[in-house]
Motif scaffolding. Structure first.
Motif, PDB file in Angstrom:
ATOM      1  N   PHE A  76       8.671  39.435   9.932  1.00 34.50           N
ATOM      2  CA  PHE A  76       8.799  39.166  11.370  1.00 34.50           C
ATOM      3  C   PHE A  76       9.569  40.274  12.096  1.00 34.50           C
ATOM      4  O   PHE A  76       9.436  40.427  13.307  1.00 34.50           O
ATOM      5  CB  PHE A  76       9.481  37.822  11.591  1.00 34.50           C
ATOM      6  CG  PHE A  76       8.763  36.670  10.945  1.00 34.50           C
ATOM      7  CD1 PHE A  76       7.625  36.136  11.528  1.00 34.50           C
ATOM      8  CD2 PHE A  76       9.199  36.145   9.736  1.00 34.50           C
ATOM      9  CE1 PHE A  76       6.943  35.085  10.933  1.00 34.50           C
ATOM     10  CE2 PHE A  76       8.528  35.087   9.132  1.00 34.50           C
ATOM     11  CZ  PHE A  76       7.393  34.566   9.730  1.00 34.50           C
ATOM     12  N   SER A  77      10.380  41.033  11.360  1.00 30.22           N
ATOM     13  CA  SER A  77      11.150  42.113  11.975  1.00 30.22           C
ATOM     14  C   SER A  77      10.457  43.466  11.860  1.00 30.22           C
ATOM     15  O   SER A  77      10.976  44.474  12.342  1.00 30.22           O
ATOM     16  CB  SER A  77      12.536  42.203  11.321  1.00 30.22           C
ATOM     17  OG  SER A  77      12.406  42.522   9.930  1.00 30.22           O
ATOM     18  N   GLU A  78       9.272  43.479  11.232  1.00 28.33           N
ATOM     19  CA  GLU A  78       8.531  44.730  11.072  1.00 28.33           C
ATOM     20  C   GLU A  78       8.014  45.223  12.424  1.00 28.33           C
ATOM     21  O   GLU A  78       7.467  44.456  13.217  1.00 28.33           O
ATOM     22  CB  GLU A  78       7.344  44.526  10.131  1.00 28.33           C
ATOM     23  CG  GLU A  78       7.732  44.237   8.689  1.00 28.33           C
ATOM     24  CD  GLU A  78       8.175  45.502   7.969  1.00 28.33           C
ATOM     25  OE1 GLU A  78       7.916  46.607   8.477  1.00 28.33           O
ATOM     26  OE2 GLU A  78       8.797  45.368   6.895  1.00 28.33           O
ATOM     27  N   SER A  79       8.189  46.513  12.671  1.00 29.88           N
ATOM     28  CA  SER A  79       7.746  47.105  13.940  1.00 29.88           C
ATOM     29  C   SER A  79       6.232  47.323  13.935  1.00 29.88           C
ATOM     30  O   SER A  79       5.646  47.695  12.909  1.00 29.88           O
ATOM     31  CB  SER A  79       8.451  48.439  14.161  1.00 29.88           C
ATOM     32  OG  SER A  79       7.953  49.078  15.326  1.00 29.88           O
ATOM     33  N   LEU A  80       5.615  47.099  15.089  1.00 30.35           N
ATOM     34  CA  LEU A  80       4.175  47.323  15.245  1.00 30.35           C
ATOM     35  C   LEU A  80       3.883  48.612  16.012  1.00 30.35           C
ATOM     36  O   LEU A  80       2.719  48.967  16.203  1.00 30.35           O
ATOM     37  CB  LEU A  80       3.544  46.142  16.003  1.00 30.35           C
ATOM     38  CG  LEU A  80       3.620  44.771  15.312  1.00 30.35           C
ATOM     39  CD1 LEU A  80       3.071  43.689  16.238  1.00 30.35           C
ATOM     40  CD2 LEU A  80       2.851  44.775  14.006  1.00 30.35           C
ATOM     41  N   VAL A  81       4.942  49.295  16.411  1.00 33.46           N
ATOM     42  CA  VAL A  81       4.790  50.501  17.226  1.00 33.46           C
ATOM     43  C   VAL A  81       4.152  51.625  16.411  1.00 33.46           C
ATOM     44  O   VAL A  81       4.511  51.855  15.245  1.00 33.46           O
ATOM     45  CB  VAL A  81       6.157  50.959  17.769  1.00 33.46           C
ATOM     46  CG1 VAL A  81       6.003  52.207  18.634  1.00 33.46           C
ATOM     47  CG2 VAL A  81       6.802  49.835  18.562  1.00 33.46           C
ATOM     48  N   ASN A  82       3.177  52.300  17.007  1.00 33.13           N
ATOM     49  CA  ASN A  82       2.495  53.464  16.417  1.00 33.13           C
ATOM     50  C   ASN A  82       1.718  53.136  15.138  1.00 33.13           C
ATOM     51  O   ASN A  82       1.400  54.044  14.358  1.00 33.13           O
ATOM     52  CB  ASN A  82       3.499  54.592  16.116  1.00 33.13           C
ATOM     53  CG  ASN A  82       4.153  55.125  17.379  1.00 33.13           C
ATOM     54  OD1 ASN A  82       3.520  55.201  18.435  1.00 33.13           O
ATOM     55  ND2 ASN A  82       5.424  55.484  17.286  1.00 33.13           N
ATOM     56  N   LEU A  83       1.418  51.872  14.921  1.00 32.38           N
ATOM     57  CA  LEU A  83       0.602  51.494  13.763  1.00 32.38           C
ATOM     58  C   LEU A  83      -0.858  51.363  14.188  1.00 32.38           C
ATOM     59  O   LEU A  83      -1.171  51.109  15.357  1.00 32.38           O
ATOM     60  CB  LEU A  83       1.082  50.155  13.190  1.00 32.38           C
ATOM     61  CG  LEU A  83       2.491  50.117  12.575  1.00 32.38           C
ATOM     62  CD1 LEU A  83       2.775  48.712  12.053  1.00 32.38           C
ATOM     63  CD2 LEU A  83       2.627  51.141  11.458  1.00 32.38           C
ATOM     64  N   SER A  84      -1.752  51.525  13.240  1.00 31.16           N
ATOM     65  CA  SER A  84      -3.176  51.333  13.527  1.00 31.16           C
ATOM     66  C   SER A  84      -3.450  49.859  13.792  1.00 31.16           C
ATOM     67  O   SER A  84      -2.647  48.986  13.416  1.00 31.16           O
ATOM     68  CB  SER A  84      -4.022  51.817  12.348  1.00 31.16           C
ATOM     69  OG  SER A  84      -3.785  51.001  11.208  1.00 31.16           O
ATOM     70  N   ALA A  85      -4.577  49.584  14.414  1.00 30.12           N
ATOM     71  CA  ALA A  85      -4.944  48.192  14.713  1.00 30.12           C
ATOM     72  C   ALA A  85      -5.067  47.391  13.420  1.00 30.12           C
ATOM     73  O   ALA A  85      -4.679  46.207  13.367  1.00 30.12           O
ATOM     74  CB  ALA A  85      -6.261  48.158  15.489  1.00 30.12           C
ATOM     75  N   GLU A  86      -5.562  48.025  12.367  1.00 26.37           N
ATOM     76  CA  GLU A  86      -5.723  47.327  11.084  1.00 26.37           C
ATOM     77  C   GLU A  86      -4.365  46.992  10.482  1.00 26.37           C
ATOM     78  O   GLU A  86      -4.166  45.891   9.958  1.00 26.37           O
ATOM     79  CB  GLU A  86      -6.516  48.210  10.125  1.00 26.37           C
ATOM     80  CG  GLU A  86      -6.799  47.537   8.788  1.00 26.37           C
ATOM     81  CD  GLU A  86      -7.637  48.406   7.858  1.00 26.37           C
ATOM     82  OE1 GLU A  86      -7.840  48.002   6.704  1.00 26.37           O
ATOM     83  OE2 GLU A  86      -8.081  49.494   8.290  1.00 26.37           O
ATOM     84  N   ALA A  87      -3.411  47.927  10.560  1.00 24.33           N
ATOM     85  CA  ALA A  87      -2.067  47.677  10.022  1.00 24.33           C
ATOM     86  C   ALA A  87      -1.362  46.580  10.817  1.00 24.33           C
ATOM     87  O   ALA A  87      -0.671  45.720  10.250  1.00 24.33           O
ATOM     88  CB  ALA A  87      -1.250  48.960  10.047  1.00 24.33           C
TER      89      ALA A  87
END
Length: 245
Positions: A76-87
């Motif tokens: 839940f604390s993992e960042s989604l910034v600059n990740l691919s849509a699949e990641a």
């Protein structure tokens, strides 16, 4: 002509005849108004909900109510910034899995994640906020449209449809309604047949499959009414299976 085609044509013909005789009465009018209100509420509510997500109502206040109920540790604390849509999808899927969301609904809620500019927790809260807005707006518009359409149809029903819905327009609409619902029932029955066929194939029993193959001409490029229902039912089951993971 394939046996299945004959059965379908007979069922649709009987439905059309029954619809022509019964016409499009008041009960049908209420049903039509309700179905139309559902469609209108859905298509009106979604763009408004999207708009509200860009305001403090959805993006801050409502999301803030949900974010406190989502854990802060782990995925839940993992960042989604600059990740691919699949990641991003994989991380959100893990988050919903840890909150024990059924597999069937995970893709649905992941697609509603509006805010992926921070962590998984924030994205999940934005998804809950978005669908809450859709639900609230849907209910409000459904009530409003149902009232308006019922009043409108009461005014225009008899001049257009005829007395008791048995004018020429009313009888034609009655036929359309009955044929539509008969088609839905036929599609459901065909989906059951396809599902049973798939189970029998797994058990290495090809009797039903061979009969469907020959009757519908599945190995050829020919078109038939039965094949149309078969292909639609097959695609529907495949879609359900895909969503269910």
């Amino acid at each position: 002509m394939p046996i299945i085609d004959i059965v379908i044509l007979v069922l649709l013909g009987l439905a059309a005849l029954f619809g022509f005789i019964k016409g499009f009465g008041k009960s049908s009018l209420k049903l039509f108004a309700f179905l139309f209100a559902i469609a209108a509420s859905y298509f009106v509510g979604i763009p408004i909900a999207r708009g509200l997500m860009s305001t403090p109502i959805g993006g801050e206040w409502l999301s803030g109510l949900y974010i406190d109920s989502i854990p802060m540790e782990g995925v839940f604390s993992e960042s989604l910034v600059n990740l691919s849509a699949e990641a991003q999808y994989d991380l959100l899927s893990q988050g919903f899995a840890e909150m024990h969301f059924p597999v069937f609904f995970r893709g649905f809620f992941i697609s509603g994640a509006f805010d992926v500019s921070a962590d998984v927790r924030t994205a999940m809260a934005s998804s809950f906020s978005y669908y809450t807005l859709i639900l609230v707006l849907f209910v409000l518009f459904l009530i409003l449209f149902t009232i308006i359409l019922n009043l409108l149809f009461r005014i225009i029903a008899e001049p257009i449809l005829g007395e008791d819905g048995k004018g020429i327009v009313g009888r034609i609409l009655g036929m359309v309604k009955r044929v539509f619902f008969a088609s839905v029932h036929i599609l459901v029955l065909m989906a059951i047949v396809v599902f049973v066929d798939q189970l029998l194939i797994r058990a290495e029993n090809f009797v039903l499959h061979d009969w469907l193959f020959n009757d519908l001409g599945l190995g050829t490029g020919s078109f038939s009414l039965g094949r149309l229902f078969y292909d639609t039912a097959n695609a529907l089951l495949g879609w359900i299976s895909q969503i269910g993971g």
